[in-house]
Scaffold this active site. Structure first.
Site, PDB file in Angstrom:
ATOM      1  CG  HIS A 123     -44.669 -43.787  33.503  1.00 17.13           C
ATOM      2  ND1 HIS A 123     -43.307 -45.026  32.545  1.00 17.13           N
ATOM      3  CD2 HIS A 123     -45.272 -45.200  34.246  1.00 17.13           C
ATOM      4  CE1 HIS A 123     -44.046 -45.528  32.539  1.00 17.13           C
ATOM      5  NE2 HIS A 123     -44.946 -46.042  32.890  1.00 17.13           N
ATOM      6  CG  ASP A 200     -47.574 -40.078  30.217  1.00 21.53           C
ATOM      7  OD1 ASP A 200     -48.511 -40.592  29.827  1.00 21.53           O
ATOM      8  OD2 ASP A 200     -46.749 -40.467  30.986  1.00 21.53           O
ATOM      9  CD  GLN A 203     -52.291 -43.336  35.330  1.00 28.32           C
ATOM     10  OE1 GLN A 203     -53.822 -44.719  35.767  1.00 28.32           O
ATOM     11  NE2 GLN A 203     -51.564 -45.161  34.801  1.00 28.32           N
ATOM     12  CE  LYS A 226     -51.254 -47.509  31.855  1.00 28.44           C
ATOM     13  NZ  LYS A 226     -50.261 -47.798  32.927  1.00 28.44           N
ATOM     14  CB  CYS A 364     -42.292 -46.435  36.144  1.00 27.74           C
ATOM     15  SG  CYS A 364     -42.643 -48.235  35.657  1.00 27.74           S
TER      16      CYS A 364
HETATM   17  N1  PMP Z   1     -47.636 -42.825  31.611  1.00 28.20           N
HETATM   18  C1  PMP Z   1     -47.705 -43.043  33.050  1.00 28.20           C
HETATM   19  C2  PMP Z   1     -48.424 -42.344  33.455  1.00 28.20           C
HETATM   20  C3  PMP Z   1     -48.334 -44.151  32.987  1.00 28.20           C
HETATM   21  O1  PMP Z   1     -49.149 -44.972  34.320  1.00 28.20           O
HETATM   22  C4  PMP Z   1     -47.501 -45.506  32.347  1.00 28.20           C
HETATM   23  C5  PMP Z   1     -48.101 -46.711  32.202  1.00 28.20           C
HETATM   24  N2  PMP Z   1     -47.818 -46.983  33.282  1.00 28.20           N
HETATM   25  C6  PMP Z   1     -47.065 -44.690  30.867  1.00 28.20           C
HETATM   26  C7  PMP Z   1     -46.985 -44.065  30.420  1.00 28.20           C
HETATM   27  C8  PMP Z   1     -46.208 -45.990  30.179  1.00 28.20           C
HETATM   28  O2  PMP Z   1     -47.422 -47.008  29.189  1.00 28.20           O
HETATM   29  P1  PMP Z   1     -47.318 -48.071  28.823  1.00 28.20           P
HETATM   30  O3  PMP Z   1     -46.321 -48.824  29.418  1.00 28.20           O
HETATM   31  O4  PMP Z   1     -48.988 -48.844  28.340  1.00 28.20           O
HETATM   32  O5  PMP Z   1     -46.660 -47.895  27.199  1.00 28.20           O
END
Ligand code: PMP
Length: 406
Positions: A123, A200, A203, A226, A364
């Site tokens: 991401h 990270d 998920q 999440k 993203c």
């Molecule tokens: N890493 C991953 C794998 C994600 O799926 C997400 C959220 N889509 C994020 C980081 C960022 O999370 P947040 O927007 O809640 O800060």
């Protein structure tokens, strides 16, 4: 332990009763954000109606109660991820902030010529952060490629590891493909060269069963939203001995021990990384969400989610003109695909008209989209309250979309 009964679970989520253009809502965008059960909404409302107050510093009943609930939410998270110490659980605004704290601290430790390893399936929050940290320190960023199956190339990963590797960062589960990475193995290999490991877990956390001690990583980051908690709150978990050496992030109230006009000294963990007034209500509701989630038998929850994934994969594989993007052996939560007859954005739009909420676009994860040579994908992602009937209905709706676009 609560009996695993999807119909009863759905009853606890008020939003699942709503309609979209006269169609029942089918919410399949859980990797972006999950819905909230009534008990989490109640916890948030309860805080604001009963004990809204600033924590740690008040000399009154409300402040005491808010502090107690806020700190007990930290204990709930500690237990959920099997952290050895409660002060290792740092409240943040979400995974993005957690990853920024780690990268911001690491850039002070990196030296010219050092290396940081990330993966092609990051991401943006776990790649841009490291690009910036490496640029700042004159370190190099190395990238583990992703195979056609959507899995990390573990041979390249091993080959990239060396004494120059100071930190390895990777996602537990890919938000774009659903791939589950072999986090234990990756951590073990990184540790063999003495590198720090930052996972990270945005998920990974959503499906439960995360044990940070068992994994052996140094950092594990995640967001409340999440996993059935509100937005705006997350956690950076870090090993105590690592965090104690970590450069401070934001400065201000709470994170200090003493302040003179010339200088300041820092508070102990976890407060050292929690400058300013924290997001008390959302942290308390995060605790309520985890408490609720833990009332289920984790194996039943995971089996249910695997069943949804298996059915979706089976129907997707048999669907005319559909290509699944990323067919990893181990997947959870998310399935990405493209149709030969239309752009993912049009697919998403036409599904929305029928009440189906999915995510389309690059998720993203632009480098990953480039890897697969697609502008984006359509992604369905599952949570505890989704049903096999919803999966079937989704593919029926997708057939209509295909007819409209063809
Ligand atoms: N890493 C991953 C794998 C994600 O799926 C997400 C959220 N889509 C994020 C980081 C960022 O999370 P947040 O927007 O809640 O800060």
């Amino acid at each position: 332990m609560m009996k695993f009964d999807v119909a009863a679970i759905r009853e606890q989520f008020p939003i699942l009763k709503r309609e979209v253009d006269g169609n029942p809502l089918v919410y399949l965008d859980n990797a972006a954000s999950t819905q909230k059960p009534q008990c989490v909404i109640d916890a948030l409302v309860g805080y604001y109606t009963q004990c809204n107050s600033n924590v740690h510093r008040g000399a009154h009943r409300l402040a005491d109660e808010a502090t107690k609930e806020f700190e007990s939410a930290r204990d709930i998270i500690k237990q959920f991820i099997n952290a050895p110490h409660r002060e290792e659980v740092i409240w943040t605004s979400g995974t993005t902030e957690s990853l920024n704290i780690i990268a911001h601290g690491m850039r002070e430790k990196l030296q010219h010529g050092d290396e940081v390893i990330v993966t092609e399936m990051e991401h943006h929050a776990n790649i841009v952060t490291w690009q910036q940290a490496c640029r700042y320190a004159g370190a190099s960023l190395k990238v583990v490629p992703v195979s056609e199956q959507g899995e990390l190339d573990l041979n390249v990963f091993e080959a990239l590891l060396s004494v120059k590797t100071k930190l390895v960062a990777f996602p537990h589960v890919s938000n774009a493909l659903g791939t589950v990475n072999p986090v234990h193995w990756l951590t073990k290999k990184a540790k063999e060269v003495g590198a720090l490991v930052s996972i990270d877990g945005a998920q990974g956390i959503a499906h439960g069963g995360v044990d940070v001690q068992d994994i052996g990583c140094d950092f594990y980051s995640f967001s409340g939203h999440k996993i059935y908690a509100p937005m705006g709150v997350g956690v950076m978990w870090g090993k105590k001995d690592v965090l104690e050496t970590w450069p401070v992030w934001q400065t201000g109230g709470e994170m200090i021990s003493t302040v003179t006009l010339e200088k300041a000294t820092w508070n102990t963990l976890p407060y050292r990384f929690e400058a300013g007034t924290p997001n008390v209500g959302d942290a308390i509701a995060f605790g309520a969400a985890i408490k609720w989630f833990c009332e289920f038998d984790l194996q039943e929850v995971q089996a249910h989610e695997q069943q949804l994934m298996a059915r979706a994969t089976e129907l997707a594989s048999a669907f005319d003109g559909l290509t699944i993007v990323g067919n990893a052996k181990e997947k959870i939560g998310a399935l990405s695909f493209v149709l030969d007859c239309g752009h993912p954005a049009d697919v998403g739009f036409l599904l929305d008209r029928q009440g189906f909420a999915i995510r389309t676009g690059d998720h993203c994860a632009q480098p990953l989209m480039s890897r697969f040579n697609v502008p984006g994908t359509a992604r369905v992602s599952f949570a505890i309250y989704n049903t096999l009937e919803e999966v079937d209905a989704f593919f029926d709706a997708l057939k209509k979309v295909r007819m409209m676009l063809a």
